[in-house]
Design an enzyme around this catalytic site. Sequence first.
Site: not given
Ligand code: GUN
Length: 290
Positions: A54, A98, A123
């Site tokens: 990211k 996360q 998200d």
């Molecule tokens: N961990 C796995 N997929 C995701 C997601 O889409 N968002 C977040 N914040 N954590 C994750």
Amino acid sequence: MSAKILSGKEFAAQIKESAKLEVEELKNKFNVTPGLAVIIVGENPASQVYVRNKHKTCEELGINSEVVAMSESTTKDELLAKIDELNADKNIHGILVQLPLPDAIKSHSEEILNRIDPLKDVDGFHPMNVGKLVTGSPALVPCTPAGCIEMLDLAGIEIDGKRAVIIGRSNIVGKPMLHLLMARHATVTVCHSHTKNLAEVTREADILVAAMGKPKFVTADMIKPGATVIDVGINRIAPKKLVGDVDFENAVEVAGAITPVPGGVGLLTVAMLMKNVVKAVKFQLEEKNS
Ligand code: GUN
């Protein structure tokens, strides 16, 4: 006959290119550089890879990226205080915690995620954004299902009037996917672990979305010839072997179009996160001017 392979790399590149142009426009027109904060608690190796990805993608696109690494022993209150600080930070337009959180605070995940300002919730997990998605208002929408829709559009696959079947009813993929497909006028069925005669239902699908987290669960006989198959699963079956929820080798002979794993939908998620950061900036500019 072999299906068309829907390459995540190719579509992700297109989505990122479009996000990059929007970032430049925000800088030129409004003198705003989008900023994303990603909070990672603990040292889950998979999460570390995702967060690094990211961060790298933000840098490619000209988005300011702040990775907030907090120790495994972080308490719920410490994490909430960090979110409050980022909510108040004018240079941060998107906040992402996360997942999964460490075991000690995992049970508080909902309270923690709900603390994020809905306008910064890139998200799309906050109940305010979930509600807006359900009622059809402009909202920040979860990146993975939003990426699937974007991919269908870019691939020229029609959604309107089609029968869509989703396997899996998670808050992150299955449920938002239902609302996104319904908003685009598909007739949608959501299947899950209690569904009877699952194969009969999936064989009706023009668009089949596999998102239940069971390696190679969707076999060729569950697919209508010519259907579009979107595989959202990422299952590690050996230290270096990832497979999806679809038995790709056999499904590819029946489907009309199919996403591979790896190299499919996973790549779209990060690209859509960048789009969501841009969208969040726009929502915040509108809010300021209203
Ligand atoms: N961990 C796995 N997929 C995701 C997601 O889409 N968002 C977040 N914040 N954590 C994750």
